[in-house]
Each structure stands twice: as C-alpha cells, then as structure tokens.
Write a protein that holds these residues in place. Sequence first.
Motif, PDB file in Angstrom:
ATOM      1  N   LYS A  99       0.832  -1.204   0.000  1.00 22.81           N
ATOM      2  CA  LYS A  99       0.000   0.000   0.000  1.00 22.81           C
ATOM      3  C   LYS A  99       0.865   1.252   0.000  1.00 22.81           C
ATOM      4  N   GLU A 103       0.873   4.386  -2.646  1.00 22.84           N
ATOM      5  CA  GLU A 103       0.565   5.751  -2.218  1.00 22.84           C
ATOM      6  C   GLU A 103       1.742   6.713  -2.348  1.00 22.84           C
ATOM      7  N   TYR A 107       0.441   6.801  -7.393  1.00 18.82           N
ATOM      8  CA  TYR A 107      -0.805   7.377  -6.877  1.00 18.82           C
ATOM      9  C   TYR A 107      -1.491   8.333  -7.846  1.00 18.82           C
ATOM     10  N   PRO A 138      -6.008   1.536  -0.503  1.00 22.06           N
ATOM     11  CA  PRO A 138      -5.425   2.646  -1.269  1.00 22.06           C
ATOM     12  C   PRO A 138      -6.357   3.010  -2.408  1.00 22.06           C
ATOM     13  N   ASN A 139      -6.188   4.195  -2.939  1.00 18.40           N
ATOM     14  CA  ASN A 139      -7.088   4.685  -3.986  1.00 18.40           C
ATOM     15  C   ASN A 139      -7.123   3.757  -5.199  1.00 18.40           C
TER      16      ASN A 139
END
Length: 238
Positions: A99, A103, A107, A138-139
Amino acid sequence: MLEKINLEHILFLDIETVPEAENYTDLSPLKQQLFADKTAYQRKEDFTPEEFYERAGIWAEFGKIVCISVGYFRLNGTERQLRLKTFHGEEKDLLIEFKQLLESHFYHPYHLLCAHNGKEFDFPYIARRMIILGIALPNKLQLFGKKPWEIPHLDTLEMWKFGDYKHYTSLKLLTEILHVPSPKDDIDGSEVAKVFYQEKNIDRIITYCEKDVVAIAQIFLRYRQEELLEEDEIKVVG
C-alpha cells in the motif's frame, strides 16, 4: 491505445496465496462448516471438504497472501529496465508495504496496475485481504462508484479475450503462443502451499512469483508489438 500508455506509469504485479492454515483440521468447527458450504458446488460429491482444502488459497475468505511481486519500467532514451521487487513476510506487514508503494509512487490518476486475470483474482483478493486485516484501501483499489473507464486496472487476460468473456487463457499458454520465455520452469500454482507449509521455502515462491511478473510485462510488450526484454534488462532491486 496500448501504444499510447507510458510504460513507466504501469505497475505489473502478481500474488501468491495459500490456505490460511496448513490443515483443514486447524480451522475452527464454524470455519470448517463455512468452507464446506462455500465449496459445495465445486466439490459436488467428488471431494470431502477436507480433501478440497488444499485449494482454499484461491478464496480470500479462507486463504492468505504470502508474497506480492511487482515490476516497473525505468526508461532512459533507448535504454529500458524492468525492476522487480517482492513484498513478503507477515501478511499484514507485506500488504501495508505494498500500500505504501502505491501511495508514494503510483498514486497519480495516470498510474495503472496490470496483472494476468487481475480483475478476477489479484486485485479483488488484495482488497479483500486488506479489509479483513483492517487496512484502509489505497485509492488504486477503491472501485466503488467509479465508471469502467475510470478503473486504473489493466488485465492481460482481458486484453486477450477481445470481448469474448467465456474465454480463458492461462499465462503459460499465452507465453507459449506469443513466444515469450516461459516462467513455469519450477513450481506451479498448485504447489505453492506445499512449498510454503512443508518446505518452508519462501525464496522459491518469490522466484516463481517474480518470473510471472516478468512474463506479464513481456506479454504486454508483445501486445504493443515491441521487442521482448533481454535478461540484462531485468533487475531485482530488493
């Protein structure tokens, strides 16, 4: 379309999974029953739940991730290099490290994740295990509310289907027909649990996983009609 994607914007990845416990009898009685219920359709009357348990690693509810290998390109003029890195150890720790990579380095909206059968297996498996272990997604794994073209995932299997959704082609078959050096020269997915629990040889699993990442990147290059990577263009960075 694929030719327009900057290779440096893609994170290629593969995961290796095993049953959450070495033996079916190590599960609680409730978890044993839940596994029996979950697999009843696949097992039919051919296998007991205990006999079928060796396959438990394919379900995030009954398995766990033992390593995630990633690969990313670094380009310098006409020179290119695929750098490999593997996260392993305690599952929660390796997921947090993965993760952090997403990030801190992958990202931006233009960054993409790429795996073989990733949309059906790797991406949802990672997301489910994160939720189970209390890790905020995470996104890049947050898909709720996103339109199909907003999902930052590439899948070399989906690309090969060309809209034929009943068609499955293994990574091994694709490497053969596309003349990509095969990564399957040691173990295969069905042997990972044995190597992990009985041999306790995580290094062997990592090597296997990293070779799959290289194969996925090579297949992607084939799709773009580009030259395959040579051995000296591949580097493990730890």
